[in-house]
Write a protein that holds these residues in place. Structure first.
Motif, short mmCIF file in Angstrom:
data_model
loop_
_atom_site.label_atom_id
_atom_site.label_comp_id
_atom_site.label_asym_id
_atom_site.label_seq_id
_atom_site.Cartn_x
_atom_site.Cartn_y
_atom_site.Cartn_z
N HIS A 14 56.77 -32.73 14.34
CA HIS A 14 57.42 -34.05 14.31
C HIS A 14 58.91 -33.95 13.95
CE1 HIS A 14 53.50 -35.73 14.85
NE2 HIS A 14 53.07 -35.24 13.70
N TYR A 44 48.75 -30.86 7.13
CA TYR A 44 49.87 -31.59 6.55
C TYR A 44 49.42 -32.99 6.19
CZ TYR A 44 50.39 -33.80 11.13
OH TYR A 44 50.16 -34.50 12.29
N ASN A 45 50.17 -33.59 5.28
CA ASN A 45 49.93 -34.97 4.88
C ASN A 45 51.02 -35.81 5.52
OD1 ASN A 45 49.84 -37.44 3.61
ND2 ASN A 45 49.61 -36.62 1.55
N PRO A 46 50.69 -36.69 6.46
CA PRO A 46 51.72 -37.48 7.13
C PRO A 46 52.47 -38.43 6.19
CG PRO A 46 49.55 -38.25 7.74
CD PRO A 46 49.36 -37.00 6.94
N HIS A 47 51.94 -38.65 4.99
CA HIS A 47 52.58 -39.52 4.01
C HIS A 47 53.47 -38.75 3.04
CE1 HIS A 47 50.11 -42.69 5.61
NE2 HIS A 47 49.04 -41.95 5.38
N ASP A 48 53.42 -37.41 3.11
CA ASP A 48 54.24 -36.55 2.25
C ASP A 48 54.65 -35.33 3.07
OD1 ASP A 48 55.46 -35.03 0.33
OD2 ASP A 48 53.73 -34.93 -1.00
N VAL A 49 55.81 -35.42 3.71
CA VAL A 49 56.25 -34.40 4.66
C VAL A 49 56.96 -33.22 4.00
CG1 VAL A 49 56.38 -36.03 6.56
CG2 VAL A 49 58.40 -35.62 5.15
#
Length: 67
Positions: A14, A44-49
């Motif tokens: 992304h 990965y955590n989409p809320h913590d990049v």
């Protein structure tokens, strides 16, 4: 989870590039996971990049940092 190649510059997800010295042995190498076209398992955590997790074969996940 995402399946991605590990290139000379690291891992791109992304529009972000993640890189760390721990990736050195895997750069340009195909993943041994069958049926994934040589790509590696990336979490990965989409809320913590700020970080991602790579699952190398038969080892604990490594934590590359964002560049």
């Amino acid at each position: 989870m995402h399946w991605q190649a590990i290139t000379a510059s690291g891992i791109r997800i992304h529009h972000r590039t993640y890189d760390h010295d721990l990736l050195a042995p895997y750069r340009g190498q195909p993943s041994p996971v069958a049926g994934r076209n040589g790509k590696w398992e990336i979490h990965y955590n989409p809320h913590d990049v700020r970080q991602i997790w790579v699952r190398p074969p038969a080892q604990q996940p490594a934590e590359p940092r964002s560049a």
